[in-house]
Enzyme design. Structure first.
Site, PDB file in Angstrom:
ATOM      1  N   GLU A 164       9.371 144.849   5.634  1.00 18.84           N
ATOM      2  CA  GLU A 164       9.163 143.431   5.332  1.00 18.84           C
ATOM      3  C   GLU A 164       8.656 143.244   3.900  1.00 18.84           C
ATOM      4  O   GLU A 164       7.847 142.353   3.626  1.00 18.84           O
ATOM      5  CB  GLU A 164       8.191 142.783   6.324  1.00 18.84           C
ATOM      6  CG  GLU A 164       8.610 142.871   7.780  1.00 18.84           C
ATOM      7  CD  GLU A 164       9.971 142.226   8.053  1.00 18.84           C
ATOM      8  OE1 GLU A 164      10.391 141.371   7.252  1.00 18.84           O
ATOM      9  OE2 GLU A 164      10.617 142.602   9.052  1.00 18.84           O
ATOM     10  N   THR A 200      19.236 147.075   6.501  1.00 14.71           N
ATOM     11  CA  THR A 200      18.932 148.171   5.565  1.00 14.71           C
ATOM     12  C   THR A 200      20.046 149.221   5.538  1.00 14.71           C
ATOM     13  O   THR A 200      20.649 149.519   6.553  1.00 14.71           O
ATOM     14  CB  THR A 200      17.628 148.858   6.010  1.00 14.71           C
ATOM     15  OG1 THR A 200      16.644 147.861   6.198  1.00 14.71           O
ATOM     16  CG2 THR A 200      17.150 149.849   4.976  1.00 14.71           C
ATOM     17  N   GLY A 204      16.510 149.624  14.183  1.00 19.09           N
ATOM     18  CA  GLY A 204      15.851 149.834  15.477  1.00 19.09           C
ATOM     19  C   GLY A 204      16.718 149.390  16.637  1.00 19.09           C
ATOM     20  O   GLY A 204      17.248 148.287  16.625  1.00 19.09           O
TER      21      GLY A 204
END
Lengths: 705, 705
Positions: free
Chosen positions: A442, A150, A189
C-alpha cells in the site's frame, strides 16, 4: 516409542498469577471503563459472543498452529477459511461480525483477498451489468477471486506495469498478454491455488493507443475441476517471511482472450467495434479507496503494537532478574529478598511504556482519519474536492509513520522478552512476520512520504504568498496544517519557556514544540528547492523527515484533543463515552509520555529548529523518568488489560492473562513434534556410528562414567 | 497431475547482467585487491578449495532449504552435520577449515554447540584426568555434548540459576536436581535430540554451603541406544523465530547422581569425603572467554551486515522504478528512456551506503578487538591484569552496539528490496531470523552496557582526581579512553570550526566530535550519580547511550587508523597488506560516510554536547548527499563484491553475482511444493462445494463468461 512427558513442577516464588493480581489491584482506573471507551459496549459484547462460537470450532483451533510447515499451514488455512464461510452463512454474520471473527482467528487465508480486494474492487468499478454478473456470485463464493496488480518488475510504480490488454475490434474481445518475465503477475494473494477468477490490472491498448493500467475481471481456473484455463499459467510464489497461510501467486497470460465485458466499466470503457476509449470523469475519485486503505492501516498499527506490548508488559511484570540494590523487592510473607521484576527497571520502562502510549495515540488518530475519510467521500460526491489533498497527504504520511512504528515496536517487545521472545510460543515472532509487510505494501513507507511532502510544500508556498499579498487574516485559517505553519511564520525564533521538568507536561508547550519543528523543516526544504535549486532527488531524506515531523504532530494533537473530548465527532457514528477523572488522568499520563518520549528519543530537529536547548533536553529526560516511575508504572498492566485481547487471540505463553507463563510455555513444548518420540529419527544413521559402544575404541569405553 | 511449468520469458530491457557489468566497469579500485586486504590470500584460496568440495556434497545442497518445515529442517541439519564430520575427517580439516566450511554451509545444526561450547568449556575447565576422559572422546564425536546453563527463569542473571548439585560425602557423588519449573534447563542448543552428554551449570552445595554456579559434565542419554538415562528428562523446546535447524532443548534432573569427577576441576574442586570446597585462584581469569566471545561477535556483525547489503545493493542496481525527471536514464543503443535504478535515488543510498560503510567499520574494530584479546590473555598469564577492565568494557559495549546495528541493517536491507525482500528466496528473511538472537545472547544488548558504563565512570572519576592532585601529566596517558576524556576536561566548551560541507571530511574533526560527545555524556552521568545522587536504576537509559557513544568513537577511530595503516599489529599475525591509492581513497570515502552519517542520523547528543550547531548539521547533510552521489555510488557494487561472498553462501535470487534476478527467482518458485500439482489438495472439500457448476444456481451458471 511414546511421547515425552515433562515433569509437573511449580515455578519458584512469587507466582505469576499473584504478581499480576497485585498489579491489577494497584491500577488507578477501571479497566472495563477504558476498554469500553476504546471499543464501545457493542464491540466487547460481540467479542464474547463470537469467541464462544470460534473457540468451539475445531478448524479455528490454534494449538497446532506453531508447529506446521508451509504446506500444512496452507492446508489448515484453506480448511479454516471454508469453515469461516460456513459459519458466517449459518449465523448470517454482518460485515462487522465477519471482520471481527477474522481478527480473532488472526490468520490470513486463501479467501482473504477475495473479501478484502476482489469484491471491493468489483463493487467500486463495475457497471450495473457487471455487478450482477460478477459481484453477486462472488458474494456467494461461487466465484472466488483475487486482485492481480503487482508484477515481478513493478510494485511501487503501478503506471509501469507491462501486462497488456489489447482490444480486438473484429471479435469484440481483449487479448491479455504477458510480454516479458518482468510482467509476470506476482505476490497476488489467493491466486496461487485458490482463486478461479482475477481482477487483472493491464495496460489497455485500443486503436493503437496505450491508455495505461485498467482493471479486467477474468476467469483463470476451470469451474468444473479447478484446472488452469488454456492461455493462463499460475502458481504459488513460494515461502515468505510471514503470511505463509496465504497462497500469494504468480500468473502469465499467453494471448488470452476475454470478452469486452471484462473491462470494469463504471468509469472508463471501450466502444464496441470502433474501440474508442471513453475517459473516466474524474481521476481523483479513485484516490478515495487509497485514503481508506491507508487510514485503516493506522488502526491496524494500533492493533499490532497493542498486542505485542500486552505480551511484553505482562511478562515483564512476572520475569525477575537481579536485585535492584537501591530498592530491593521483599516478599511480604517470608521477608525474603527476591529478584526485581524487569518492569521495575527504567530501561525496560523506556522500551515498553512509550509503546503503550503510541498504541493509544494511534487509537485517536485512527478514529480521526476514518472521520475525515467519510467526510471527504461525502464532499467529493457533492463535487467538493477541497479536503482531498490534505486527507491524502496525511493518510500517506501516517501510513508510513505508524506502520514503521508498529513494526519497530513489535520487534522491540520481542527483544524485551529476553530469550523467550525468540520462541514462537511467545506469539511475537509470528506477529512480527505477519505484520511487517505493512511497511512495504500500500505504498512503500519511504516512497509515499513524497506525497505528504509535496502537499506541505505547496501549502507553505501558498501561505507565504497569501501573507505577502496583504489580504491575509490569520482568523481565516481552519486547516491545522496551515495554522502551525502560520504560527511559525509569525515567530520563527520562538523558544521553549520551560525551566523545570514539570513544565513539559503542558500540552500547549508540546504542540508548540512539534508545530515549530515541523514548520521549520518545511521552510528549510522549500528554501532548498526554490532558492538553492536543489533537485527533488537530493532532498528525499529531508522529505521523509518532514513527513514524520508533520505526522507526529497529528498524533500528538489528536491524542490531546481526544482526551479533552474536543475531537470532532463523525456524523452518524456513536460518540465516545465521556471518561471518568481517573481514566482521563491515566490517558493524560500516556499522552504526555508519547509527546515527551518522541522528542527525547530523537531530539535533533527540536534542537536545530531552535525551540529547545540542551538544558531543556536534560530536564525533559528527568520528566520522562519520573512520569514512568511514579505514574505509568502502576497502571501499566491496567493499560494493556484495557486492550481487551483474549488469550485465544494472543496465543502467547508469555502474555497470558492469568500469568501462568512457565506452566503454559512448558505445556506448549510437550506438543512439539520432535518430542513425540524419545529417540530422534536419524539416530541410527547419523549419531550411532560414532557413539555406540560397539563402534568405539577400548580407550573410550573405559573412559565412560 | 504433474508439476507446473512456468514460461521461459526474458525480462524487459535493460538486463541485470548488463547493468552489473556496467557498474563493475565503473569501479575505481581493484575488487580483488580489496578482498585480499580484508581476508588475505590464504582465506580466498581456502574458500575456493572448500567450495569445490562442499558444492559437490548432496548433504550440503541448499536448493531445498527454503521449503522445509521444522521437522524436515532438523532432519536435514542432522544429516548435514554428520556429513560435515565425515568430510572433515576424510580431508583432515584444520580448525580454520572447519570453521570456514561451517560458515559457507551457513546452517546451525545439532552438533554446532558441541564444537562451539561443549569442547571449549572442557578444554578450559578440565583438569588433566578430565581432559583425557571427556575431551578426547568428544574430539572423536564418541561423546556429543551440549552446554546447559540458561534456565527457564534465568538467562541474564547467571548467578540466579536454581539447579543444584549437592555433594554427598557418603558415596563421593553429586546429586543434581531441578527443584522448580523455573530451574528447567532451557534453550540448550543440541540438547533437544542429539547430545548424549551435557556440561550442566548448577549451584554447588557442599557441607551445607552454596558456592554458586559451577560446571559439571554428565551423561544424559544412553550410549547404547540414545534413550534418556534414568533421572534425566529432556526434549526439544519447540519452534523458534530462527535457528530451527538446531534442537534447542530443555532438561530436568530428578535427584540424579554423578561421580565426583563430574565437577570440572581445573580451578575449583571439592575434597573427597570432607566435601571441603577449594576456591578458584582468580575469578578474573574467566572473563577472558567472555571477552573472546563478545569480540568475535563484532566480526559476525560485520559478516551479517555485509551479506545483507550485498544482496540489497546488487538488486537495487537492477531494480528500476519511476523516472527521475531531473536526470532521466536513457538506453545507449535505442535512446529509449527507461526507469531509474533505485540505487540512484538518494533515499535508497541513505539506507544502504551507510550499511556498507558500517560493515567495513566493523572489520577494523573486529581485528583490533581480537588483537586486544590475545594481548590481554598473554598479559594475564603473566599476572598483569591492567588491560582487562578496558577490554572487557569495550567488548561488552561493542557487542551491544554492533549486533544491534547488524540486526537493524539486515532488516533495513530486507525492506530496501521492496516486496521481494519479503520472499524467502531473497535470502534475507532467514538471514535475519538466524541473526537476531545475537542481540539477546551473550549478554542482552541493553543490560551489558552497564559494564561499559561502570568502567567509563570509574575512569573519569580517577582522571578528575588525578588532575586535581597536581601530579598529572597528559603525556602519560596511553589509554585512548582517558585521552578523549582528558581533551574534554581541558576544554569542555570546544566548538566545531566547520563552515563548509567539505570540512567534515577531516578525520581529526570527526574524532573530536565523537570524543567530545562521549566525554560530555560521561561527565553528565557522573555528575547525576555523584552530585545529584540519582539512583543507578534511574540512569539506565543514559548509561546505554553513553556506551553507544563510546563504542561509536572506537569504530570511527579504528576505521581511520586502519586505513592509514596505523592500527597496532597483532603479534604473530600476518600484517595487513598495504593498500593502493585507489583502494585507500575508496575506503576513506566509506570512513567519512560512516562518521558523518552516524552523526547525521542521531545528531541530538552532538548538539547538546555543544560541539555542533544547527547550521553545521545542515552542512553535514549536504556533505553526505554529495559524498554518496559523487563518490560512493560508482563504487557501491565494487565495495560489496569485495566481500567475496559466493552465490552458494548467499543463496539469494536477488543478490546473485550475475544479476539474473528475475530468472533465478522464477526458477526457485517452480520448486515450491504447492506447485508440484496443478489442483490444490483440499479443492474437493473446501472449494468445489461452492464453485462447481453442479452445485450452482441456474442464475450463476448463466452468468459465466
Amino acid at each position: 516409542m511414546s511421547a515425552l512427558r515433562f515433569p509437573n513442577l511449580p515455578p519458584s516464588e512469587p507466582q505469576g498469577r499473584n504478581l499480576l493480581a497485585e498489579e491489577r489491584a494497584n491500577t488507578t482506573f477501571s479497566v472495563h471503563e477504558l476498554s469500553t471507551f476504546l471499543y464501545g459496549e457493542a464491540h466487547l459484547e460481540r467479542q464474547e459472543r463470537l469467541l464462544a462460537l470460534i473457540e468451539n470450532e475445531p478448524a479455528f483451533d490454534k494449538s497446532r498452529r506453531y508447529f506446521r510447515g508451509r504446506s500444512e499451514r496452507f492446508a489448515a488455512a484453506l480448511k479454516k477459511d471454508h469453515a469461516l464461510v460456513r459459519m458466517s452463512q449459518k449465523h448470517q454474520f454482518t460485515q462487522e461480525e465477519m471482520m471481527h471473527a477474522e481478527s480473532l482467528i488472526d490468520e490470513a487465508g486463501p479467501f482473504g483477498l477475495h473479501r478484502g480486494m476482489f469484491m471491493p474492487t468489483l463493487a467500486a468499478q463495475c457497471n450495473d451489468e457487471q455487478l450482477e454478473r460478477f459481484l453477486k456470485p462472488a458474494q456467494r463464493y461461487e466465484i472466488i477471486g483475487c486482485y492481480a496488480q503487482t508484477e515481478l518488475g513493478h510494485g511501487s510504480n503501478v503506471q509501469g506495469i507491462e501486462t497488456t490488454a489489447t482490444y480486438l475490434p473484429e471479435s469484440d474481445e481483449f487479448e491479455i498478454h504477458t510480454p516479458f518475465l518482468t510482467a509476470s503477475k506476482w505476490w497476488i494473494g489467493g491466486l496461487g491455488k485458490a482463486a478461479n477468477h482475477a481482477v487483472v490490472m493491464a495496460r489497455l491498448i485500443t486503436a493503437g493507443k496505450d491508455h495505461g493500467p485498467h482493471a479486467f475481471v477474468v476467469p483463470i481456473r476451470s469451474m468444473e475441476d479447478h484446472t488452469l484455463l488454456p492461455g493462463v499459467m499460475a502458481g504459488d510464489i513460494g515461502p515468505k517471511f510471514g503470511y505463509n497461510t496465504t497462497d500469494n501467486g504468480c500468473m502469465w497470460f499467453d494471448h488470452y482472450r476475454v470478452p469486452r465485458i471484462s473491462l470494469l466499466a463504471k468509469y472508463s470503457s471501450v466502444k464496441p467495434g470502433s474501440g474508442e476509449y471513453i475517459n473516466p470523469p474524474n481521476a481523483k475519485l479513485s484516490y478515495g479507496t487509497m485514503v481508506l486503505v491507508r487510514a485503516s492501516l493506522v488502526g491496524s498499527a494500533r492493533q499490532g503494537m497493542a498486542k505485542a506490548v500486552t505480551i511484553a508488559t505482562r511478562y515483564s511484570a512476572i520475569r525477575r532478574q537481579f536485585v535492584d540494590k537501591d530498592s530491593p523487592k521483599v516478599l511480604e510473607e517470608s521477608g525474603q529478598v527476591v529478584e526485581t521484576p524487569v518492569l521495575d527497571y527504567s530501561m525496560q520502562q523506556y522500551r515498553l511504556f512509550p509503546i503503550i502510549a503510541a498504541a493509544y495515540a494511534c487509537f485517536f488518530t485512527s478514529k480521526e482519519m476514518m472521520r475525515l475519510y467519510y467526510l471527504n467521500m461525502k464532499n467529493m460526491a457533492a463535487g467538493d474536492f477541497s479536503l482531498l489533498a490534505d486527507v491524502h497527504a496525511s493518510s500517506s504520511g501516517l501510513k508510513s509513520l505508524t506502520t514503521t512504528m508498529a513494526a519497530a515496536s513489535i520487534e522491540e517487545c520481542r527483544r524485551a522478552c529476553g530469550g523467550h521472545g525468540f520462541s514462537v510460543f511467545s506469539g511475537l515472532p509470528l506477529l512480527l512476520q505477519d505484520y511487517v509487510p505493512n511497511v512495504t505494501w500500500e505504498g512503500d513507507n519511504y516512497m509515499i512520504t513524497q506525497q505528504t511532502g509535496r502537499y506541505l510544500f505547496k501549502s507553505f508556498r501558498d501561505l507565504v504568498a497569501k501573507r505577502a499579498s496583504g489580504k491575509f487574516k490569520a482568523s481565516q485559517i481552519t486547516n491545522p496544517t496551515l495554522a502551525y505553519m502560520n504560527t511559525y511564520l509569525d515567530n520563527p525564533g520562538l523558544k521553549c519557556p520551560a525551566t523545570t521538568p514539570g513544565q513539559f507536561h503542558n500540552p500547549e508547550l508540546q504542540l508548540a514544540a512539534f508545530g515549530h519543528r515541523a514548520a521549520s523543516l518545511v521552510a528549510q526544504i522549500v528554501h532548498a528547492l526554490d532558492v538553492e535549486k536543489r533537485t527533488w532527488n537530493s532532498m528525499l531524506v529531508d522529505i521523509y523527515n518532514v513527513s514524520v515531523a508533520h505526522c507526529q504532530l497529528i498524533l500528538v494533537q489528536n491524542f490531546i484533543l481526544g482526551i479533552r473530548g474536543e475531537m470532532p465527532q463523525p456524523e452518524g457514528m456513536p460518540a465516545l463515552t465521556p471518561l471518568s477523572a481517573a481514566a482521563k488522568e491515566g490517558l493524560r499520563d500516556l499522552s504526555d509520555l508519547f509527546a515527551m518520549h518522541t522528542i527525547h528519543k530523537q531530539p535533533g530537529e527540536f534542537l536545530t529548529s531552535g525551540y529547545l536547548d540542551a538544558k531543556q533536553i536534560a530536564l525533559l529526560g528527568e520528566a520522562i523518568m519520573e512520569l514512568m516511575e511514579k505514574k505509568v508504572r502502576r497502571n501499566a498492566i491496567g493499560f494493556v488489560d484495557a486492550f481487551a485481547f483474549p488469550d485465544y487471540l494472543l496465543n502467547s505463553a508469555l502474555g497470558r492473562f492469568d500469568g501462568k507463563v512457565y506452566e503454559a510455555y512448558t505445556d506448549m513444548a510437550t506438543k512439539e513434534p520432535l518430542n513425540q518420540t524419545e529417540v530422534v529419527e536419524g539416530y541410527a544413521e547419523y549419531i550411532k556410528p560414532y557413539t555406540n559402544p560397539k563402534n568405539l575404541s577400548g580407550k573410550t569405553m573405559q573412559a565412560r562414567l
